[in-house]
Design a protein around this motif. Structure first.
Motif, PDB file in Angstrom:
ATOM      1  N   ILE A  67       0.848  -1.189   0.000  1.00 15.90           N
ATOM      2  CA  ILE A  67       0.000   0.000   0.000  1.00 15.90           C
ATOM      3  C   ILE A  67       0.885   1.240   0.000  1.00 15.90           C
ATOM      4  O   ILE A  67       1.857   1.339   0.748  1.00 15.90           O
ATOM      5  CB  ILE A  67      -0.936  -0.019   1.216  1.00 15.90           C
ATOM      6  CG1 ILE A  67      -1.955  -1.142   1.047  1.00 15.90           C
ATOM      7  CG2 ILE A  67      -1.639   1.313   1.406  1.00 15.90           C
ATOM      8  CD1 ILE A  67      -2.651  -1.529   2.305  1.00 15.90           C
ATOM      9  N   VAL A  68       0.534   2.190  -0.860  1.00 16.34           N
ATOM     10  CA  VAL A  68       1.326   3.410  -1.000  1.00 16.34           C
ATOM     11  C   VAL A  68       0.387   4.581  -1.259  1.00 16.34           C
ATOM     12  O   VAL A  68      -0.570   4.459  -2.020  1.00 16.34           O
ATOM     13  CB  VAL A  68       2.363   3.263  -2.154  1.00 16.34           C
ATOM     14  CG1 VAL A  68       1.690   3.040  -3.503  1.00 16.34           C
ATOM     15  CG2 VAL A  68       3.307   4.459  -2.201  1.00 16.34           C
ATOM     16  N   PRO A  69       0.615   5.729  -0.605  1.00 14.68           N
ATOM     17  CA  PRO A  69      -0.223   6.901  -0.897  1.00 14.68           C
ATOM     18  C   PRO A  69       0.153   7.520  -2.236  1.00 14.68           C
ATOM     19  O   PRO A  69       1.327   7.826  -2.497  1.00 14.68           O
ATOM     20  CB  PRO A  69       0.078   7.855   0.267  1.00 14.68           C
ATOM     21  CG  PRO A  69       1.383   7.413   0.825  1.00 14.68           C
ATOM     22  CD  PRO A  69       1.532   5.961   0.520  1.00 14.68           C
ATOM     23  N   ALA A  70      -0.850   7.685  -3.093  1.00 13.50           N
ATOM     24  CA  ALA A  70      -0.671   8.364  -4.378  1.00 13.50           C
ATOM     25  C   ALA A  70      -1.238   9.772  -4.251  1.00 13.50           C
ATOM     26  O   ALA A  70      -2.365   9.953  -3.772  1.00 13.50           O
ATOM     27  CB  ALA A  70      -1.389   7.600  -5.485  1.00 13.50           C
ATOM     28  N   VAL A  71      -0.475  10.761  -4.702  1.00  7.81           N
ATOM     29  CA  VAL A  71      -0.816  12.157  -4.454  1.00  7.81           C
ATOM     30  C   VAL A  71      -0.692  12.958  -5.741  1.00  7.81           C
ATOM     31  O   VAL A  71       0.285  12.801  -6.486  1.00  7.81           O
ATOM     32  CB  VAL A  71       0.116  12.776  -3.376  1.00  7.81           C
ATOM     33  CG1 VAL A  71      -0.339  14.181  -2.997  1.00  7.81           C
ATOM     34  CG2 VAL A  71       0.186  11.879  -2.141  1.00  7.81           C
ATOM     35  N   VAL A  87       0.942   6.866   8.234  1.00  5.56           N
ATOM     36  CA  VAL A  87       0.082   5.694   8.047  1.00  5.56           C
ATOM     37  C   VAL A  87       0.904   4.527   7.520  1.00  5.56           C
ATOM     38  O   VAL A  87       0.796   3.395   8.006  1.00  5.56           O
ATOM     39  CB  VAL A  87      -1.089   6.013   7.107  1.00  5.56           C
ATOM     40  CG1 VAL A  87      -1.926   4.767   6.846  1.00  5.56           C
ATOM     41  CG2 VAL A  87      -1.958   7.130   7.685  1.00  5.56           C
ATOM     42  N   SER A  88       1.742   4.799   6.521  1.00 12.76           N
ATOM     43  CA  SER A  88       2.579   3.731   5.966  1.00 12.76           C
ATOM     44  C   SER A  88       3.461   3.096   7.032  1.00 12.76           C
ATOM     45  O   SER A  88       3.606   1.866   7.083  1.00 12.76           O
ATOM     46  CB  SER A  88       3.442   4.282   4.825  1.00 12.76           C
ATOM     47  OG  SER A  88       2.653   4.671   3.723  1.00 12.76           O
ATOM     48  N   ALA A  89       4.036   3.921   7.886  1.00 10.77           N
ATOM     49  CA  ALA A  89       4.941   3.411   8.913  1.00 10.77           C
ATOM     50  C   ALA A  89       4.205   2.599   9.973  1.00 10.77           C
ATOM     51  O   ALA A  89       4.795   1.704  10.601  1.00 10.77           O
ATOM     52  CB  ALA A  89       5.689   4.566   9.568  1.00 10.77           C
ATOM     53  N   ALA A  90       2.920   2.884  10.169  1.00 15.42           N
ATOM     54  CA  ALA A  90       2.167   2.234  11.246  1.00 15.42           C
ATOM     55  C   ALA A  90       1.566   0.894  10.846  1.00 15.42           C
ATOM     56  O   ALA A  90       1.163   0.118  11.711  1.00 15.42           O
ATOM     57  CB  ALA A  90       1.052   3.163  11.734  1.00 15.42           C
ATOM     58  N   GLY A 233       4.082   8.718  -1.625  1.00 16.80           N
ATOM     59  CA  GLY A 233       4.729   8.647  -0.334  1.00 16.80           C
ATOM     60  C   GLY A 233       5.527   7.370  -0.198  1.00 16.80           C
ATOM     61  O   GLY A 233       5.800   6.657  -1.174  1.00 16.80           O
ATOM     62  N   THR A 234       5.889   7.053   1.020  1.00  9.01           N
ATOM     63  CA  THR A 234       6.645   5.840   1.310  1.00  9.01           C
ATOM     64  C   THR A 234       5.704   4.646   1.313  1.00  9.01           C
ATOM     65  O   THR A 234       4.634   4.700   1.928  1.00  9.01           O
ATOM     66  CB  THR A 234       7.333   5.963   2.675  1.00  9.01           C
ATOM     67  OG1 THR A 234       8.194   7.104   2.662  1.00  9.01           O
ATOM     68  CG2 THR A 234       8.146   4.710   2.987  1.00  9.01           C
ATOM     69  N   PRO A 235       6.047   3.550   0.657  1.00  7.52           N
ATOM     70  CA  PRO A 235       5.174   2.371   0.698  1.00  7.52           C
ATOM     71  C   PRO A 235       5.140   1.746   2.083  1.00  7.52           C
ATOM     72  O   PRO A 235       6.122   1.765   2.823  1.00  7.52           O
ATOM     73  CB  PRO A 235       5.811   1.429  -0.327  1.00  7.52           C
ATOM     74  CG  PRO A 235       7.239   1.851  -0.410  1.00  7.52           C
ATOM     75  CD  PRO A 235       7.245   3.327  -0.185  1.00  7.52           C
TER      76      PRO A 235
END
Length: 334
Positions: A67-71, A87-90, A233-235
């Motif tokens: 999962i990765v945030p697309a912006v 969110v990615s880190a958690a 963002g970071t995956p």
């Protein structure tokens, strides 16, 4: 469903209805003989049970659908990316399974599940405030995407933005809206989106740029994303990808924990593989099991794509192993 790299569904078949995530690849046709033909050995007969467990893909058959945030690039302020990266880190896959279970099994709303997760993990601690403004987070029409959209809302609100979550159908609908700036953020899947954008930029027959290596997948994704005005963002460590499940009772009886174990101990006549009708010809499904693991089931049972038919066939002992999604809320807790 638009064919890309995956074929299975998450809990209750929601992803099939969304038409959003990937198929198992483009090889073969419906008339191709199932590669299981000619399986030798005794195999492993189905074993009924109440709990499903995923066998480890220890030789990396599947691609990296982290999962990765697309912006939208114009909205990608440093504070926005930093908040989304929280969110990615958690998240890891086990936590994603728990979140999906909260919604799909325990019947909580995505917003409630996300708020409880944020509170229990301190998700908003230390988030830096940005310049503010309105942001729209897009979510596809299945529960996992909606949960992730709500998590993005929580962290972006903590960063000082006015955030709404808007459900926008499948990828063919929301990706153009993300490019145009109608929405600013979407939770995405690295390998699937990489190949989707690559085909959009380079043509439908362009070779896949996703792989089983996350760094390679993200390099390709960032390259094609730049061409259409998207940044990332970071995956997360959390993945939702094709997986093969058995009952916990099956795993105990035959001593299998990995797909290599399955191939070594269970290739043969008694083993029944279940999945969607196209599975025998797909390189991320039965064809891939043969080519990567030399696993040859004695029989293939045509069911659904990781939905209730496949999961019921596993728990009732109608099939030995079945195709699911790795973040399905009905899988065993870690």
């Amino acid at each position: 469903m638009r064919a890309r790299t995956r074929i299975a569904l998450g809990a209750a078949g929601a992803l099939a209805a969304a038409g959003i995530l990937a198929g198992c690849g483009d090889a073969g046709s419906s008339g191709t003989e199932a590669p299981a033909a000619g399986a030798t050995g005794a195999g492993c007969a189905p074993v009924a049970g109440d709990q499903l467990v995923v066998l480890e893909d220890d030789q990396a058959l599947q691609n990296t659908d982290n999962i990765v945030p697309a912006v939208n690039a114009e909205a990608a302020q440093p504070e926005v990316i930093a908040a989304l990266d929280k969110v990615s880190a958690a998240l890891d896959t086990e936590q994603l399974i728990d979140l999906n279970r909260a919604v799909d099994v325990d019947r909580k709303t995505p917003a409630v599940a996300a708020e409880e997760f944020a509170a229990s993990t301190g998700l908003t601690d230390g988030i830096a405030a940005g310049p503010g403004g309105e942001l729209v987070v897009g979510a596809a029409n299945f529960s996992e995407s909606q949960i992730l959209g709500e998590l993005y809302r929580i962290v972006l609100t903590a960063a000082g933005y006015q955030v709404t979550v808007q459900q926008i159908g499948n990828r063919e609908l929301y990706e153009p809206a993300l490019e145009s700036g109608e929405i600013q953020v979407v939770p995405e899947y690295a390998a699937t989106l990489a190949d989707f954008l690559n085909n959009k930029v380079s043509g439908e027959n362009a070779p896949a740029i996703s792989s089983s290596d996350l760094d390679e997948t993200m390099t390709g994704l960032r390259r094609v994303g730049e061409q259409v005005g998207l940044t990332f963002g970071t995956p997360s460590a959390a993945q939702n990808q094709n997986a093969f499940a058995v009952t916990s009772e099956f795993a105990e009886e035959y001593g299998v924990r990995t797909l290599s174990d399955l191939a070594e101990k269970c290739s043969g006549a008694a083993t029944i593989l279940g999945g969607p009708p196209e599975c025998p010809q797909r390189p991320k499904c039965q064809q891939g099991l043969v080519e990567v693991y030399d696993f040859r089931a004695g029989e293939f049972s045509s069911l659904d794509a990781g939905g209730p038919q496949t999961k019921t066939a596993l728990t009732t002992g109608a099939i030995s192993v079945g195709l699911v999604f790795s973040s399905d809320g009905e899988l065993a807790a870690g």
